[in-house]
Write a protein that holds these residues in place. Sequence first.
Motif, PDB file in Angstrom:
ATOM      1  N   GLU A  71       0.719  -1.287   0.028  1.00 50.89           N
ATOM      2  CA  GLU A  71       0.022   0.018  -0.040  1.00 50.89           C
ATOM      3  C   GLU A  71       0.885   1.303   0.050  1.00 50.89           C
ATOM      4  O   GLU A  71       0.808   2.253  -0.606  1.00 50.89           O
ATOM      5  N   ILE A  72       1.951   1.197   0.928  1.00 52.71           N
ATOM      6  CA  ILE A  72       2.860   2.233   0.651  1.00 52.71           C
ATOM      7  C   ILE A  72       3.588   2.457  -0.637  1.00 52.71           C
ATOM      8  O   ILE A  72       3.563   3.560  -1.122  1.00 52.71           O
ATOM      9  N   LEU A  73       4.011   1.203  -1.087  1.00 48.62           N
ATOM     10  CA  LEU A  73       4.463   1.273  -2.578  1.00 48.62           C
ATOM     11  C   LEU A  73       3.680   1.862  -3.674  1.00 48.62           C
ATOM     12  O   LEU A  73       3.967   2.559  -4.513  1.00 48.62           O
ATOM     13  N   ALA A  74       2.387   1.595  -3.628  1.00 45.42           N
ATOM     14  CA  ALA A  74       1.555   2.287  -4.536  1.00 45.42           C
ATOM     15  C   ALA A  74       1.242   3.433  -4.521  1.00 45.42           C
ATOM     16  O   ALA A  74       1.273   4.370  -5.433  1.00 45.42           O
ATOM     17  N   ASN A  75       1.151   4.185  -3.234  1.00 49.91           N
ATOM     18  CA  ASN A  75       1.124   5.600  -2.995  1.00 49.91           C
ATOM     19  C   ASN A  75       2.448   6.332  -3.930  1.00 49.91           C
ATOM     20  O   ASN A  75       2.514   7.472  -4.204  1.00 49.91           O
ATOM     21  N   GLU A  76       3.689   5.480  -3.592  1.00 44.69           N
ATOM     22  CA  GLU A  76       4.849   6.098  -4.292  1.00 44.69           C
ATOM     23  C   GLU A  76       4.785   6.177  -5.884  1.00 44.69           C
ATOM     24  O   GLU A  76       5.202   7.109  -6.212  1.00 44.69           O
ATOM     25  N   PHE A  77       4.143   5.078  -6.013  1.00 44.98           N
ATOM     26  CA  PHE A  77       4.030   5.124  -7.601  1.00 44.98           C
ATOM     27  C   PHE A  77       2.890   6.078  -8.210  1.00 44.98           C
ATOM     28  O   PHE A  77       3.052   6.570  -9.214  1.00 44.98           O
ATOM     29  N   TYR A  78       2.134   6.530  -7.300  1.00 46.16           N
ATOM     30  CA  TYR A  78       1.225   7.530  -7.656  1.00 46.16           C
ATOM     31  C   TYR A  78       1.852   9.005  -7.934  1.00 46.16           C
ATOM     32  O   TYR A  78       1.183   9.860  -8.184  1.00 46.16           O
ATOM     33  N   LYS A  79       2.849   8.987  -7.161  1.00 44.90           N
ATOM     34  CA  LYS A  79       3.636  10.275  -7.023  1.00 44.90           C
ATOM     35  C   LYS A  79       4.909  10.133  -8.130  1.00 44.90           C
ATOM     36  O   LYS A  79       4.388   9.710  -9.171  1.00 44.90           O
ATOM     37  N   THR A  80       6.109  10.111  -7.905  1.00 40.95           N
ATOM     38  CA  THR A  80       7.306  10.013  -8.572  1.00 40.95           C
ATOM     39  C   THR A  80       7.984   8.866  -7.834  1.00 40.95           C
ATOM     40  O   THR A  80       8.467   9.425  -6.762  1.00 40.95           O
ATOM     41  N   GLU A 137       5.088  -5.290 -18.779  1.00 40.70           N
ATOM     42  CA  GLU A 137       4.519  -4.462 -19.801  1.00 40.70           C
ATOM     43  C   GLU A 137       4.229  -2.949 -19.349  1.00 40.70           C
ATOM     44  O   GLU A 137       4.561  -2.012 -19.812  1.00 40.70           O
ATOM     45  N   MET A 138       3.790  -2.839 -18.188  1.00 40.82           N
ATOM     46  CA  MET A 138       3.615  -1.488 -17.695  1.00 40.82           C
ATOM     47  C   MET A 138       4.803  -0.761 -17.324  1.00 40.82           C
ATOM     48  O   MET A 138       4.914   0.601 -17.732  1.00 40.82           O
ATOM     49  N   LEU A 139       5.871  -1.536 -16.876  1.00 43.10           N
ATOM     50  CA  LEU A 139       7.007  -0.762 -16.417  1.00 43.10           C
ATOM     51  C   LEU A 139       7.878  -0.296 -17.801  1.00 43.10           C
ATOM     52  O   LEU A 139       8.582   0.579 -17.962  1.00 43.10           O
ATOM     53  N   GLU A 140       7.644  -1.177 -18.789  1.00 47.76           N
ATOM     54  CA  GLU A 140       8.406  -0.993 -20.230  1.00 47.76           C
ATOM     55  C   GLU A 140       7.663   0.400 -20.711  1.00 47.76           C
ATOM     56  O   GLU A 140       8.339   1.030 -21.486  1.00 47.76           O
ATOM     57  N   ASN A 141       6.377   0.506 -20.463  1.00 45.05           N
ATOM     58  CA  ASN A 141       5.667   1.860 -20.823  1.00 45.05           C
ATOM     59  C   ASN A 141       5.732   3.078 -20.128  1.00 45.05           C
ATOM     60  O   ASN A 141       5.118   3.824 -20.291  1.00 45.05           O
ATOM     61  N   GLN A 142       6.289   2.648 -18.806  1.00 43.68           N
ATOM     62  CA  GLN A 142       6.673   3.632 -17.814  1.00 43.68           C
ATOM     63  C   GLN A 142       5.157   4.334 -17.216  1.00 43.68           C
ATOM     64  O   GLN A 142       5.128   5.385 -17.229  1.00 43.68           O
ATOM     65  N   ASP A 143       4.324   3.239 -17.405  1.00 39.41           N
ATOM     66  CA  ASP A 143       2.769   3.355 -16.983  1.00 39.41           C
ATOM     67  C   ASP A 143       2.826   3.465 -15.487  1.00 39.41           C
ATOM     68  O   ASP A 143       2.297   2.386 -14.848  1.00 39.41           O
ATOM     69  N   PHE A 144       3.241   4.426 -14.781  1.00 40.33           N
ATOM     70  CA  PHE A 144       3.298   4.193 -13.281  1.00 40.33           C
ATOM     71  C   PHE A 144       2.031   4.343 -12.510  1.00 40.33           C
ATOM     72  O   PHE A 144       1.775   3.667 -11.624  1.00 40.33           O
ATOM     73  N   ILE A 145       1.035   5.136 -13.038  1.00 40.18           N
ATOM     74  CA  ILE A 145      -0.355   5.041 -12.475  1.00 40.18           C
ATOM     75  C   ILE A 145      -0.915   3.727 -12.557  1.00 40.18           C
ATOM     76  O   ILE A 145      -1.389   3.296 -11.589  1.00 40.18           O
ATOM     77  N   SER A 146      -0.836   3.153 -13.684  1.00 41.38           N
ATOM     78  CA  SER A 146      -1.321   1.792 -13.764  1.00 41.38           C
ATOM     79  C   SER A 146      -0.616   0.753 -12.622  1.00 41.38           C
ATOM     80  O   SER A 146      -1.387  -0.001 -12.167  1.00 41.38           O
ATOM     81  N   VAL A 147       0.767   0.964 -12.494  1.00 42.78           N
ATOM     82  CA  VAL A 147       1.471   0.079 -11.644  1.00 42.78           C
ATOM     83  C   VAL A 147       0.944   0.403 -10.407  1.00 42.78           C
ATOM     84  O   VAL A 147       0.437  -0.647  -9.619  1.00 42.78           O
ATOM     85  N   ILE A 154      -2.580  -1.531  -9.980  1.00 40.55           N
ATOM     86  CA  ILE A 154      -2.361  -2.968  -9.931  1.00 40.55           C
ATOM     87  C   ILE A 154      -1.988  -3.292  -8.536  1.00 40.55           C
ATOM     88  O   ILE A 154      -2.439  -4.305  -8.054  1.00 40.55           O
ATOM     89  N   LEU A 155      -1.322  -2.485  -7.825  1.00 38.55           N
ATOM     90  CA  LEU A 155      -0.783  -2.704  -6.590  1.00 38.55           C
ATOM     91  C   LEU A 155      -1.879  -2.669  -5.642  1.00 38.55           C
ATOM     92  O   LEU A 155      -2.170  -3.364  -4.846  1.00 38.55           O
ATOM     93  N   SER A 156      -2.745  -1.455  -5.724  1.00 42.82           N
ATOM     94  CA  SER A 156      -3.767  -1.158  -4.868  1.00 42.82           C
ATOM     95  C   SER A 156      -4.883  -2.067  -4.906  1.00 42.82           C
ATOM     96  O   SER A 156      -5.591  -2.591  -3.971  1.00 42.82           O
ATOM     97  N   TYR A 157      -5.161  -2.378  -6.055  1.00 43.45           N
ATOM     98  CA  TYR A 157      -6.687  -2.827  -6.324  1.00 43.45           C
ATOM     99  C   TYR A 157      -6.679  -4.319  -6.838  1.00 43.45           C
ATOM    100  O   TYR A 157      -7.714  -4.815  -6.981  1.00 43.45           O
ATOM    101  N   GLU A 158      -5.418  -4.829  -7.087  1.00 45.33           N
ATOM    102  CA  GLU A 158      -5.415  -6.252  -7.468  1.00 45.33           C
ATOM    103  C   GLU A 158      -4.510  -6.946  -6.574  1.00 45.33           C
ATOM    104  O   GLU A 158      -4.740  -8.061  -6.231  1.00 45.33           O
ATOM    105  N   ILE A 159      -3.397  -6.561  -6.568  1.00 46.56           N
ATOM    106  CA  ILE A 159      -2.331  -7.270  -5.503  1.00 46.56           C
ATOM    107  C   ILE A 159      -2.616  -7.159  -4.075  1.00 46.56           C
ATOM    108  O   ILE A 159      -2.728  -8.319  -3.617  1.00 46.56           O
TER     109      ILE A 159
END
Length: 210
Positions: free
Chosen positions: A95-104, A165-175, A178-183
């Motif tokens: 959950e902490i990690l997800a918040n960090e990806f929502y930022k930078t 796939e998301m990391l290759e596309n640098q889609d950090f919001i999707s990361v 997926i952390l918050s709502y799926e993992i």
Amino acid sequence: MKIYILNKTLEYENNRKAIHNIFKDIEDIISKSEYIFSHLVIDGYDVYGDFNNYFSDNIKSIQEVKVVTKTVKELAQDILLSTIDYIERAVPEIEILANEFYKTPEKETWNKLTQLIEGMNWIMKSFTMIDVDRELKSIVSSYEEWNLYAKDIHELGELIGEFQEMLENQDFISVADILSYEIVPLFNEMKEKLEGLVCEEVTPNDTDRQ
């Protein structure tokens, strides 16, 4: 020194030349039993790896070695309990990690994500190790519940692929999503199933098998 293993007591001189024979004798005895090697208790200290170096470094002072063995079922139960423990500790961190990806995401964020993926891979490998055992039905308390857990493991594998796939596309919001709502929900479901799979039976103390 004295070595206690499966109701046997072996004695050796405290010198490095004896180390090879010690481990050969331990291996021979266990291979003829129904048990699996777990770890050593050397003068009261649990030692889980790098046994040769430990013996070499402490050969003059070692007095007592207990060889801890487990049945296949006990070893599987240990793995399930370790998985439960890992998930309990991981969920708040995810959950902490997800918040960090929502930022930078910073360098430490990437390190934590790498550790999470390693943990997820460990869960999958641990599952496979138990799942391929021919005695599976006697290892887990509910074969049906185990099959439901297997579906969670399959989903976990798919999520790891989506991560890449998301990391290759640098889609950090999707990361983060997926952390918050799926993992996190998946981990909670897995923990619930695992708690139902862990047998409540009282097993003998491993160190009593000498």
